[in-house]
Design a protein around this motif. Structure first.
Motif, PDB file in Angstrom:
ATOM      1  N   TYR A   1      -9.192   4.157   8.827  1.00 22.98           N
ATOM      2  CA  TYR A   1      -8.233   3.793   9.872  1.00 22.98           C
ATOM      3  C   TYR A   1      -6.963   4.634   9.700  1.00 22.98           C
ATOM      4  CZ  TYR A   1     -11.358  -0.184  10.343  1.00 22.98           C
ATOM      5  OH  TYR A   1     -12.471  -0.964  10.520  1.00 22.98           O
ATOM      6  N   PRO A   2      -6.487   5.260  10.778  1.00 24.87           N
ATOM      7  CA  PRO A   2      -5.343   6.192  10.650  1.00 24.87           C
ATOM      8  C   PRO A   2      -3.992   5.512  10.496  1.00 24.87           C
ATOM      9  CG  PRO A   2      -6.062   6.057  12.934  1.00 24.87           C
ATOM     10  CD  PRO A   2      -7.037   5.253  12.126  1.00 24.87           C
ATOM     11  N   ASN A   3      -3.830   4.293  10.992  1.00 25.01           N
ATOM     12  CA  ASN A   3      -2.513   3.658  10.952  1.00 25.01           C
ATOM     13  C   ASN A   3      -2.658   2.143  10.820  1.00 25.01           C
ATOM     14  OD1 ASN A   3       0.244   3.218  11.072  1.00 25.01           O
ATOM     15  ND2 ASN A   3       0.284   3.216  13.315  1.00 25.01           N
ATOM     16  N   ALA A   4      -2.961   1.712   9.606  1.00 29.14           N
ATOM     17  CA  ALA A   4      -3.082   0.283   9.323  1.00 29.14           C
ATOM     18  C   ALA A   4      -1.827  -0.191   8.600  1.00 29.14           C
ATOM     19  CB  ALA A   4      -4.315   0.014   8.473  1.00 29.14           C
ATOM     20  N   THR A   5      -1.590  -1.475   8.624  1.00 32.28           N
ATOM     21  CA  THR A   5      -0.423  -2.064   7.947  1.00 32.28           C
ATOM     22  C   THR A   5      -0.917  -3.119   6.975  1.00 32.28           C
ATOM     23  OG1 THR A   5       1.011  -1.648   9.844  1.00 32.28           O
ATOM     24  CG2 THR A   5       1.749  -3.288   8.240  1.00 32.28           C
ATOM     25  N   ILE A   6      -0.476  -3.030   5.726  1.00 27.61           N
ATOM     26  CA  ILE A   6      -0.915  -3.938   4.666  1.00 27.61           C
ATOM     27  C   ILE A   6       0.255  -4.788   4.207  1.00 27.61           C
ATOM     28  CG2 ILE A   6      -1.871  -4.093   2.327  1.00 27.61           C
ATOM     29  CD1 ILE A   6      -3.879  -3.158   4.356  1.00 27.61           C
ATOM     30  N   LEU A   7       0.010  -6.065   3.966  1.00 28.06           N
ATOM     31  CA  LEU A   7       1.012  -7.005   3.449  1.00 28.06           C
ATOM     32  C   LEU A   7       0.508  -7.597   2.147  1.00 28.06           C
ATOM     33  CD1 LEU A   7       3.044  -9.760   5.156  1.00 28.06           C
ATOM     34  CD2 LEU A   7       1.381 -10.440   3.418  1.00 28.06           C
TER      35      LEU A   7
ATOM     36  N   THR B   1      -7.903  -0.315  13.401  1.00 29.08           N
ATOM     37  CA  THR B   1      -8.449   0.282  14.606  1.00 29.08           C
ATOM     38  C   THR B   1      -8.309   1.790  14.508  1.00 29.08           C
ATOM     39  OG1 THR B   1      -8.167   0.493  17.008  1.00 29.08           O
ATOM     40  CG2 THR B   1      -6.226  -0.102  15.735  1.00 29.08           C
ATOM     41  N   THR B   2      -9.100   2.479  15.250  1.00 28.41           N
ATOM     42  CA  THR B   2      -9.033   3.956  15.210  1.00 28.41           C
ATOM     43  C   THR B   2      -7.888   4.489  16.059  1.00 28.41           C
ATOM     44  OG1 THR B   2     -10.663   4.018  17.017  1.00 28.41           O
ATOM     45  CG2 THR B   2     -11.511   4.194  14.754  1.00 28.41           C
TER      46      THR B   2
ATOM     47  N   SER C   1       2.672   0.795   5.849  1.00 28.80           N
ATOM     48  CA  SER C   1       1.778   1.275   6.910  1.00 28.80           C
ATOM     49  C   SER C   1       1.274   2.662   6.574  1.00 28.80           C
ATOM     50  CB  SER C   1       2.500   1.290   8.260  1.00 28.80           C
ATOM     51  OG  SER C   1       2.943   0.006   8.613  1.00 28.80           O
ATOM     52  N   GLY C   2       0.058   2.992   6.998  1.00 28.70           N
ATOM     53  CA  GLY C   2      -0.504   4.316   6.782  1.00 28.70           C
ATOM     54  C   GLY C   2      -2.017   4.280   6.882  1.00 28.70           C
ATOM     55  N   ASN C   3      -2.651   5.389   6.542  1.00 29.52           N
ATOM     56  CA  ASN C   3      -4.118   5.443   6.642  1.00 29.52           C
ATOM     57  C   ASN C   3      -4.754   4.810   5.414  1.00 29.52           C
ATOM     58  OD1 ASN C   3      -4.953   7.668   4.607  1.00 29.52           O
ATOM     59  ND2 ASN C   3      -3.218   8.576   5.728  1.00 29.52           N
ATOM     60  N   LEU C   4      -5.933   4.300   5.612  1.00 28.21           N
ATOM     61  CA  LEU C   4      -6.678   3.687   4.512  1.00 28.21           C
ATOM     62  C   LEU C   4      -8.171   3.662   4.854  1.00 28.21           C
ATOM     63  CD1 LEU C   4      -7.457   0.656   5.673  1.00 28.21           C
ATOM     64  CD2 LEU C   4      -5.147   0.108   4.968  1.00 28.21           C
TER      65      LEU C   4
ATOM     66  N   ILE D   1     -17.750  -8.642  -0.294  1.00 33.37           N
ATOM     67  CA  ILE D   1     -16.328  -8.797  -0.006  1.00 33.37           C
ATOM     68  C   ILE D   1     -15.878  -7.622   0.847  1.00 33.37           C
ATOM     69  CG2 ILE D   1     -15.659  -7.581  -2.125  1.00 33.37           C
ATOM     70  CD1 ILE D   1     -13.182  -9.402  -2.235  1.00 33.37           C
ATOM     71  N   TYR D   2     -14.980  -7.921   1.778  1.00 36.56           N
ATOM     72  CA  TYR D   2     -14.386  -6.875   2.611  1.00 36.56           C
ATOM     73  C   TYR D   2     -13.066  -6.470   1.961  1.00 36.56           C
ATOM     74  CZ  TYR D   2     -12.414  -4.560   6.725  1.00 36.56           C
ATOM     75  OH  TYR D   2     -11.859  -3.655   7.591  1.00 36.56           O
ATOM     76  N   ASP D   3     -12.893  -5.172   1.700  1.00 40.75           N
ATOM     77  CA  ASP D   3     -11.711  -4.722   0.969  1.00 40.75           C
ATOM     78  C   ASP D   3     -11.177  -3.429   1.583  1.00 40.75           C
ATOM     79  OD1 ASP D   3      -9.714  -4.816  -0.886  1.00 40.75           O
ATOM     80  OD2 ASP D   3     -11.042  -4.836  -2.638  1.00 40.75           O
ATOM     81  N   VAL D   4      -9.947  -3.064   1.180  1.00 40.58           N
ATOM     82  CA  VAL D   4      -9.299  -1.831   1.669  1.00 40.58           C
ATOM     83  C   VAL D   4      -8.812  -1.031   0.470  1.00 40.58           C
ATOM     84  CG1 VAL D   4      -8.631  -2.748   3.910  1.00 40.58           C
ATOM     85  CG2 VAL D   4      -7.130  -3.123   1.953  1.00 40.58           C
ATOM     86  N   TRP D   5      -8.773   0.319   0.632  1.00 40.51           N
ATOM     87  CA  TRP D   5      -8.380   1.207  -0.465  1.00 40.51           C
ATOM     88  C   TRP D   5      -7.480   2.326   0.058  1.00 40.51           C
ATOM     89  CZ3 TRP D   5     -13.382  -0.191   0.696  1.00 40.51           C
ATOM     90  CH2 TRP D   5     -14.013  -1.061  -0.197  1.00 40.51           C
ATOM     91  N   GLY D   6      -6.703   2.879  -0.853  1.00 38.38           N
ATOM     92  CA  GLY D   6      -5.872   4.037  -0.513  1.00 38.38           C
ATOM     93  C   GLY D   6      -4.431   3.862  -0.960  1.00 38.38           C
ATOM     94  N   ASP D   7      -3.650   4.936  -0.841  1.00 36.00           N
ATOM     95  CA  ASP D   7      -2.231   4.896  -1.221  1.00 36.00           C
ATOM     96  C   ASP D   7      -1.455   3.867  -0.417  1.00 36.00           C
ATOM     97  OD1 ASP D   7      -2.466   6.780  -3.180  1.00 36.00           O
ATOM     98  OD2 ASP D   7      -1.918   8.481  -1.890  1.00 36.00           O
ATOM     99  N   THR D   8      -1.878   3.658   0.826  1.00 32.26           N
ATOM    100  CA  THR D   8      -1.193   2.670   1.672  1.00 32.26           C
ATOM    101  C   THR D   8      -1.218   1.295   1.021  1.00 32.26           C
ATOM    102  OG1 THR D   8      -1.775   3.905   3.667  1.00 32.26           O
ATOM    103  CG2 THR D   8      -1.163   1.600   3.959  1.00 32.26           C
ATOM    104  N   VAL D   9      -2.337   0.948   0.407  1.00 30.26           N
ATOM    105  CA  VAL D   9      -2.488  -0.352  -0.261  1.00 30.26           C
ATOM    106  C   VAL D   9      -1.621  -0.380  -1.515  1.00 30.26           C
ATOM    107  CG1 VAL D   9      -4.130  -1.955  -1.335  1.00 30.26           C
ATOM    108  CG2 VAL D   9      -4.838  -0.583   0.628  1.00 30.26           C
ATOM    109  N   ASN D  10      -1.649   0.694  -2.273  1.00 29.86           N
ATOM    110  CA  ASN D  10      -0.865   0.742  -3.518  1.00 29.86           C
ATOM    111  C   ASN D  10       0.635   0.625  -3.239  1.00 29.86           C
ATOM    112  OD1 ASN D  10      -3.253   1.092  -4.914  1.00 29.86           O
ATOM    113  ND2 ASN D  10      -3.129   3.340  -4.822  1.00 29.86           N
ATOM    114  N   VAL D  11       1.111   1.336  -2.221  1.00 32.74           N
ATOM    115  CA  VAL D  11       2.534   1.293  -1.887  1.00 32.74           C
ATOM    116  C   VAL D  11       2.933  -0.099  -1.405  1.00 32.74           C
ATOM    117  CG1 VAL D  11       4.305   2.192  -0.329  1.00 32.74           C
ATOM    118  CG2 VAL D  11       2.671   3.762  -1.417  1.00 32.74           C
TER     119      VAL D  11
END
Length: 469
Positions: free
Chosen positions: A294-300, A356-357, A397-400, A411-421
């Protein structure tokens, strides 16, 4: 006149013999008769043939001299005595089948029919003995038939058996179908009546003819009754099948409804774990590796301030109850705001939007509304609870990359720098404040007020700007 009748009765008797033989053949090939009734009616028809053949032989060869004709006369007269007993025995077999309560006919046989069989057995024995002791009749030296002193007993035994059978029929008439009630009564009553008529006419065999004629008529009615029974049986079977079909349809409808409810529950459970598009794809392709960028997701990220110390002072039940109540509030708000809950890790709560894409989605702003709602939920909880909680919230916010891990307890999970930040924004935030990264700030700065920027050290990324709502 009597000689004329005697002469032509032979032709009538020959005709009836042929009819009985034909009827006997029809009995054998009739499929609608059960085995017990088929045997009884066949024996009855064969007995009728001999019952007519005996007087024909006697009328033809009476008085002929010679040993051969003597034996012909003996056999014909013996048959004339024994065949009525044989026919009554055959008819008794039919009545036993008709009136017995069970299919094997070994129980509940009417007592009158048992007594009839005993009397018939006595009659057979006496008929055999009479050949030696000339009790019923004898053949003189001129080969003429002569009646014995005990002949009345030979007449009394069949008459007594017929009376017992008629009595049994009337006692059990409800078990007999209306179609055959009258024929079986007439089969017994007419011979009794014709026997009385025959008394003044020696040589005229009205009784024999009437019995044989009724045996043929009885077969016709029995077959019709069997056909009717089969039709009724088929009708009952069809009704049973129809009822069974209806019951089966009801059960199928119930099972279908239960399956639909179960599928709906399973689908709802899956939707509680996974986003709807992922849940649909997992259902349709359970063996496929499910992943998406996803190019622009937001993680909380959010967690409870000082939870470790707090939980050490509480019982396990109190700790779990507190977390359950708080997470339930968060889940409810996530559903209202259209936020995807990703998972909980201890006291930490992780959620995402913008899965979303489309890179221009408004997920970041929606996540800020969600975060503000979480703060209100905590304040609402604190008003009712003796335990006062504070949470930190971090957003980025960012890609992930997102996907499903595992096959059984997936389990449904997300990965990437966006999650770490996002995790770093939470850990460096302040209690009861919303701390966002610069990427989230840039997407929402025209919609909400911020304080900052503040420098944040992110492992592997160096210094980054952070902002507080």
């Amino acid at each position: 006149m009597i000689n004329f009748v005697i002469t032509y009765q032979r032709y009538v008797m020959l005709f009836l013999m042929g009819a009985c033989l034909l009827t006997g053949f029809l009995v054998l090939i009739t499929k609608n008769l059960c085995k017990q009734r088929k045997i009884a009616i066949f024996m009855l028809e064969i007995g009728a043939v001999f019952y007519l053949g005996a007087p024909i032989l006697y009328l033809t060869y009476d008085g002929f001299s010679g040993l051969f004709f003597r034996w012909v006369i003996i056999i014909s007269r013996y048959s004339d005595y024994v065949t009525p007993l044989f026919m009554l025995f055959s008819f008794n077999l039919y009545l036993i089948d008709l009136l017995s309560d069970d299919e094997n006919h070994n129980h509940n046989i009417p007592l009158l029919l048992i007594v009839t069989n005993i009397i018939l057995l006595i009659g057979f024995l006496m008929t055999i003995l009479s050949q030696f002791f000339k009790f019923y009749y004898f053949i003189d030296e001129f080969n003429h038939y002569q009646r014995g002193k005990g002949r009345f007993i030979a007449t009394l035994i069949p008459a007594l058996c017929m009376i017992l059978q008629i009595s049994c029929i009337f006692a059990n008439y409800k078990k007999i179908s209306q179609r055959v009630r009258l024929p079986i009564v007439l089969f017994l009553a007419i011979p009794i009546f014709t026997s009385i008529l025959q008394i003044p006419f020696h040589g005229i065999y009205i009784t024999n003819i009437s019995i044989v004629f009724m045996a043929i008529v009885l077969y016709v009615f029995i077959v019709q009754d069997s056909n009717e029974e089969i039709e009724l049986s088929h009708k009952r079977e069809m009704e049973i099948l129809e009822n069974h079909k209806k019951e089966l349809e009801i059960k199928v409808a119930e099972r279908t409804r239960e399956l639909s409810i179960a599928n709906e529950k399973a689908e709802n459970l899956l939707l509680n774990i996974l986003p709807e598009p992922i849940a649909r794809e997992l259902t349709e392709h359970p063996d496929r590796t499910i992943s998406q960028k996803y190019p622009n997701a937001t993680i909380l990220f959010t967690d409870i301030v000082g939870f470790t110390k707090m939980s050490s002072e509480m019982s396990a039940e109190e700790t779990v109850s507190m977390l359950n109540e708080l997470v339930t509030l968060f889940d409810k708000r996530a559903k209202e705001e259209g936020i995807e809950k990703i998972k909980t890790i201890g006291d930490a709560y992780m959620a995402a939007t913008g899965l979303t894409t489309n890179p221009n989605n408004t997920g970041a702003l929606r996540m800020l509304r969600f975060a503000a709602g979480l703060l209100r939920d905590v304040k609402q909880y604190n008003e009712k609870s003796s335990i006062k909680l504070q949470i930190r919230i971090g957003i980025n916010s960012g890609n992930l990359v997102a996907g499903v891990i595992g096959k059984s307890k997936f389990i449904y999970d997300v990965w990437g720098d966006t999650v770490n930040v996002a995790s770093r924004m939470e850990s460096t935030g302040e209690p009861m404040h919303i701390h966002v990264s610069e990427s989230t700030f840039l997407q929402t700065k025209d919609k909400v007020p911020y304080k900052g920027p503040y420098k944040v050290e992110v492992k592997g990324k160096g210094e980054m700007n952070g902002y507080f709502l």
